[in-house]
Design an enzyme around this catalytic site. Structure first.
Site, PDB file in Angstrom:
ATOM      1  N   SER A 202      25.492 -34.926  45.364  1.00  0.00           N
ATOM      2  CA  SER A 202      25.643 -35.230  43.949  1.00  0.00           C
ATOM      3  C   SER A 202      25.279 -34.043  43.063  1.00  0.00           C
ATOM      4  O   SER A 202      25.907 -32.992  43.139  1.00  0.00           O
ATOM      5  CB  SER A 202      24.801 -36.469  43.627  1.00  0.00           C
ATOM      6  OG  SER A 202      25.092 -36.976  42.368  1.00  0.00           O
TER       7      SER A 202
ATOM      8  N   LYS B 297      29.513 -35.936  47.949  1.00  0.00           N
ATOM      9  CA  LYS B 297      29.620 -36.979  46.920  1.00  0.00           C
ATOM     10  C   LYS B 297      30.152 -36.340  45.643  1.00  0.00           C
ATOM     11  O   LYS B 297      29.393 -35.808  44.852  1.00  0.00           O
ATOM     12  CB  LYS B 297      28.273 -37.645  46.656  1.00  0.00           C
ATOM     13  CG  LYS B 297      28.390 -38.816  45.682  1.00  0.00           C
ATOM     14  CD  LYS B 297      27.034 -39.454  45.434  1.00  0.00           C
ATOM     15  CE  LYS B 297      27.191 -40.722  44.607  1.00  0.00           C
ATOM     16  NZ  LYS B 297      27.778 -40.470  43.288  1.00  0.00           N
TER      17      LYS B 297
END
Length: 427
Positions: free
Chosen positions: A329, A354
């Site tokens: 992320s 991600k």
């Protein structure tokens, strides 16, 4: 010649109208009046076509036109959507979730399916007699085959998820403690990267009360005997991107510089993300110019985040970034920006991958949805989703994850985890 003959029934099953051909437009209008919202434009076109072709009409053509209108009318009336009064409470909850995804989901192909058709089929065929069927709860090792989770599963997106009321309440409580300034504005629609994931190699959002680490940074100065240019290396371990992350990195840099440190290692291993804005601010610490990340939705590039030089603290010192499959992320955004702008050398293994952003949507009954609303692209327009950031070099398999172990590996040239300090920062 006057076309006054009547269409009569034939043994082949032809349609008897009982009206002269000249009266066909009135018959057509009567049929069309039953379905004004669907067939008005068709009726106008047929009427105009009939008027233009009237001198050339035959009995057969009249039957074909009228038969076609009747067939289309019957086809249009095959399925009638239930009225709002016919919808159950469970139907309405399903529709609420469907609309949230329809409005916000970043992929308007909805994984290659007709999202509207799915709604119609689900309302017609899916059992929604109880709340458990609508939620598809997991209880006592029994999976209820029900509507909302089944609908979301068709997107093949593990980050777009349904949260039952208790889990959603716990999640809001957890996030409100971790990110209070966001929840002061309300959670719905906020672009908090929830990092809701599954898998044995990732850190989960824990939906229960827990202590929040206020300072996510640990730092250490490593002295390397015999090294010339990089005899002192500043090691900075960033564990999460909370509201204190950027400030804590700056403080660590300042303390290390007071000890005459001129090269740095930023360790992002097992950092599963957090606040997206903090990831951007930390990238600005190390960069004075360049794109940090592109945010893309169904229309293409929506936002571009760039370094502006205002927040820069260390734009020129040698920098290494450590990553692994637990780096996700916001950590991947930071690592991708530093790599693509050639600001750092990346060591480790491919990151988690991600590359999506979720927003939270509260449903009327207290449950919630985490919906993917956009995706990331690195400065080189690399979509990292399910791929991750690819490092420049691997780390030794036995390389430690703590600051003391890191310094030991740099000092001991005979260690299996040793990295050559003289070559550490070279590409």
């Amino acid at each position: 010649m006057s076309l006054c003959c009547k269409a009569t029934r034939r043994s082949s099953g032809g349609l008897t109208t009982g009206h002269p051909i000249s009266a066909l437009p009135r018959a057509i209008k009567r049929i069309l009046s039953s379905y004004p919202s669907l067939l008005t434009s068709l009726g106008g076109n047929l009427a105009r076509g009939y008027k233009a072709a009237k001198p050339f009409l035959s009995i057969g053509f009249g039957r074909v036109v009228l038969g076609m209108v009747l067939v289309m009318s019957v086809s249009a009336a095959t399925y009638t959507a239930p009225s709002s009064s016919a919808l159950t409470e469970e139907n309405l909850l399903f529709l609420e979730a469907w609309r949230a995804v329809d409005r916000a989901y970043y992929d308007k192909s909805f994984n290659g399916q007709s999202w509207f058709r799915y709604r119609e089929n689900a309302l017609r065929n899916e059992p929604m007699n109880t709340r458990e069927e609508t939620f598809s709860l997991l209880e006592h090792n029994c999976i209820s085959d029900a509507a909302i989770k089944k609908m979301l599963s068709t997107l093949d997106d593990p980050f777009t998820r349904f949260l039952e009321p208790e889990k959603f309440k716990s999640l809001r409580c957890y996030l409100s403690k971790l990110f209070p300034y966001i929840f002061a504005r309300g959670p719905e629609g906020s672009s908090v990267d929830l990092d809701i994931r599954s898998g044995s190699n990732t850190r989960h959002v824990v939906l229960k009360r827990q202590t929040v680490t206020l300072n996510p940074v640990r730092s250490r100065m490593c002295e390397i005997p015999g090294a010339k240019d990089n005899s002192k290396v500043g090691y900075i371990k960033l564990t999460t991107f909370n509201q204190n992350a950027a400030g804590s990195v700056k403080e660590a840099l300042q303390k290390l510089r007071e000890n005459n440190v001129k090269s740095f290692v930023l360790d992002l291993r097992n950092n599963s993300g957090g606040l997206f804005p903090e990831g951007i601010e930390i990238a600005k610490i190390w960069m004075d110019k360049g794109v940090i990340v592109y945010i893309c939705d169904s229309q293409g590039v929506r936002d571009i985040y760039e370094a502006d030089g205002i927040s820069t603290v260390a734009a020129s010192e040698p920098l290494v970034v450590l990553v692994n499959k637990g780096t996700a992320s916001a950590s991947e955004i930071l690592a991708g920006a530093l790599k693509d702008n050639k600001r750092a050398v990346i060591y480790g293994e491919p990151t988690y991958g991600k590359g999506k952003i979720q927003s939270v949507f509260a449903l009327s009954d207290g449950s919630g949805l985490a919906v993917t609303v956009a995706r990331y692209e690195t400065p080189a327009h690399t979509d990292i989703d399910k791929v991750g950031v690819i490092p420049d070099r691997p780390l030794p398999a036995s390389f430690p994850t703590d600051e003391d172990g890191f310094c030991s590996c740099l000092r001991d040239s005979n260690s299996a985890c040793n990295l050559n300090a003289a070559q550490l920062f070279t590409r």
